[in-house]
Design a protein around this motif. Structure first.
Motif, short mmCIF file in Angstrom:
data_model
loop_
_atom_site.label_atom_id
_atom_site.label_comp_id
_atom_site.label_asym_id
_atom_site.label_seq_id
_atom_site.Cartn_x
_atom_site.Cartn_y
_atom_site.Cartn_z
N ARG A 120 25.86 -25.24 22.73
CA ARG A 120 27.12 -25.12 23.44
C ARG A 120 26.93 -24.19 24.64
O ARG A 120 26.43 -23.07 24.49
CB ARG A 120 28.20 -24.54 22.52
CG ARG A 120 29.57 -24.37 23.19
CD ARG A 120 30.57 -23.67 22.28
NE ARG A 120 30.86 -24.47 21.10
CZ ARG A 120 30.46 -24.17 19.87
NH1 ARG A 120 29.71 -23.08 19.66
NH2 ARG A 120 30.76 -24.93 18.85
N ASN A 121 27.32 -24.63 25.82
CA ASN A 121 27.30 -23.79 27.01
C ASN A 121 28.60 -23.01 27.08
O ASN A 121 29.69 -23.60 27.02
CB ASN A 121 27.13 -24.63 28.28
CG ASN A 121 25.76 -25.26 28.37
OD1 ASN A 121 24.76 -24.64 28.04
ND2 ASN A 121 25.70 -26.51 28.81
N VAL A 122 28.49 -21.68 27.20
CA VAL A 122 29.67 -20.82 27.24
C VAL A 122 29.52 -19.84 28.40
O VAL A 122 28.44 -19.28 28.62
CB VAL A 122 29.80 -20.01 25.93
CG1 VAL A 122 31.09 -19.20 25.93
CG2 VAL A 122 29.76 -20.93 24.72
N THR A 127 34.70 -19.34 27.87
CA THR A 127 35.11 -20.73 28.06
C THR A 127 34.00 -21.68 27.64
O THR A 127 32.85 -21.52 28.03
CB THR A 127 35.45 -21.00 29.54
OG1 THR A 127 36.45 -20.08 29.96
CG2 THR A 127 35.95 -22.42 29.73
N ASP A 128 34.35 -22.65 26.82
CA ASP A 128 33.42 -23.67 26.37
C ASP A 128 33.16 -24.65 27.51
O ASP A 128 34.08 -25.34 27.98
CB ASP A 128 34.00 -24.40 25.15
CG ASP A 128 33.02 -25.38 24.51
OD1 ASP A 128 32.06 -25.81 25.18
OD2 ASP A 128 33.22 -25.72 23.33
N SER A 131 28.94 -29.24 25.21
CA SER A 131 27.77 -29.21 24.33
C SER A 131 26.84 -30.37 24.59
O SER A 131 27.23 -31.39 25.17
CB SER A 131 28.22 -29.24 22.86
OG SER A 131 28.99 -28.11 22.52
N SER A 195 27.31 -27.61 17.03
CA SER A 195 26.83 -26.77 18.13
C SER A 195 26.69 -25.33 17.62
O SER A 195 27.55 -24.47 17.86
CB SER A 195 27.78 -26.83 19.32
OG SER A 195 27.81 -28.14 19.86
N ASN A 198 24.75 -20.98 20.91
CA ASN A 198 25.60 -20.73 22.07
C ASN A 198 24.76 -20.20 23.22
O ASN A 198 24.21 -19.09 23.15
CB ASN A 198 26.68 -19.72 21.71
CG ASN A 198 27.65 -20.25 20.66
OD1 ASN A 198 28.52 -21.06 20.96
ND2 ASN A 198 27.48 -19.81 19.42
#
Length: 323
Positions: A120-122, A127-128, A131, A195, A198
């Motif tokens: 998951r890119n955060v 903020t998400d 993924s 996911s 992170n």
């Protein structure tokens, strides 16, 4: 018995390290060790490591070394691994608290050499950003994994398959140069469709500049071809998934003469290794804009290509700054 060893290279991440280590020491899987490798940090990272070593002496091990980069730190840390399985975590990222339990259970239950979870890119505001590496089947082929992701951090490895492979020191794209060689040795790859990893998309990423080291991607592909485990067609397909992003990075090189030299070398590599028409036929475009830009590259229209990419990048930075 240690079930999972997690190797964490650490360099000047005092702002993010506590969150990374907190999510590791509080894993629901208890029989783990966390190997912290301080790669010559000059900030307060060692103080944070010392605190975790004191509070979790049975889990956290700390080692210091002269600065040598990410690959060197991973190789250094692996020599202290005693777990049945191994995971690598970047020190500004974090994993979900049940990550290791779920991935270990999958590995043991299915007798997998490698288990992959989603990433998951955060951003720094929490903020998400979406993924990837979320597969729909319980196991996948080597090629399916590599086309989707070549990251080392969302994988759980059986220790034995890592024994005679090291991450190359001093080059960019160290994961791309290494993961295909590791995967080539495994028989089965299992999937946990969550996911759990992170990846922190830091604010300084948007302002990063590049240099001729973007051409290290060619070295990475030399590593891949040297293992003689993948077909020419697959290597061409894999390269086709990376070339567009390499061109985007080339556009961020501030020295224009160096920028055009990089594009020229990339073009010549494509011409010699794959053939221009052959690689063109292997690319699956994500949209008309990408198709247009790649068409300009294949036609050797570098000046126009860079002008368009520079304009698009300026617009992107304006939009990001207003968020």
């Amino acid at each position: 018995m240690i079930k999972v060893s997690v190797v964490v290279p650490i360099y000047n991440v005092e702002k993010y390290l506590d969150k990374c280590l907190y999510h590791l020491v509080n894993q629901t899987l208890q029989d783990i060790e966390i190997i912290c490798v301080n790669d010559g940090s000059t900030d307060q990272s060692q103080i944070i490591i010392d605190r975790y070593m004191k509070n979790y002496p049975d889990k956290v091990k700390g080692y210091t070394k002269e600065n040598g980069g990410l690959s060197d730190s991973r190789n250094f840390g692996f020599q202290y691994v005693s777990g049945e399985f191994v995971m690598f975590s970047d020190s500004d990222d974090w994993i979900e608290l049940d990550c290791l339990e779920r991935m270990y259970a999958k590995a043991v239950g299915g007798q997998y050499d490698i288990v992959v979870c989603g990433m998951r890119n955060v951003n720094e505001h929490g903020t998400d950003l979406g993924s990837f590496a979320l597969f729909d089947t319980p196991e996948i082929t080597k090629e399916q994994l590599l086309v989707e992701s070549n990251s080392a951090t969302n994988l759980l490895f059986k220790k034995e398959i890592l024994n005679d492979i090291q991450f190359p020191v001093g080059i960019w794209y160290e994961d791309l140069a290494t993961i295909p060689r590791i995967i080539a040795k495994c028989d089965k790859i299992g999937v946990v469709r969550e996911s759990f990893y992170n990846y922190l998309y830091r604010s300084d990423s948007i302002t990063r500049t590049y240099n001729k080291k973007v051409l290290d991607i060619l070295i990475a592909f030399d590593y891949i071809t040297s293992c003689n485990k993948y077909s020419d067609a697959f290597i061409r397909q894999l390269f086709s998934t990376h070339i567009y992003f390499t061109i985007l990075r080339a556009n961020q090189i501030e020295n224009k003469e160096e920028q055009f030299l990089v594009l020229e070398q990339l073009y010549n590599y494509v011409k010699q290794q794959f053939g221009i028409d052959s690689l063109k036929s292997s690319i699956t475009y994500s949209g008309l804009n990408e198709k247009m830009l790649m068409s300009m590259f294949f036609k050797h229209q570098f000046k126009a290509l860079m002008l368009i990419l520079t304009a698009e990048w300026k617009v992107k930075k304006i939009l990001v700054s207003k968020k």
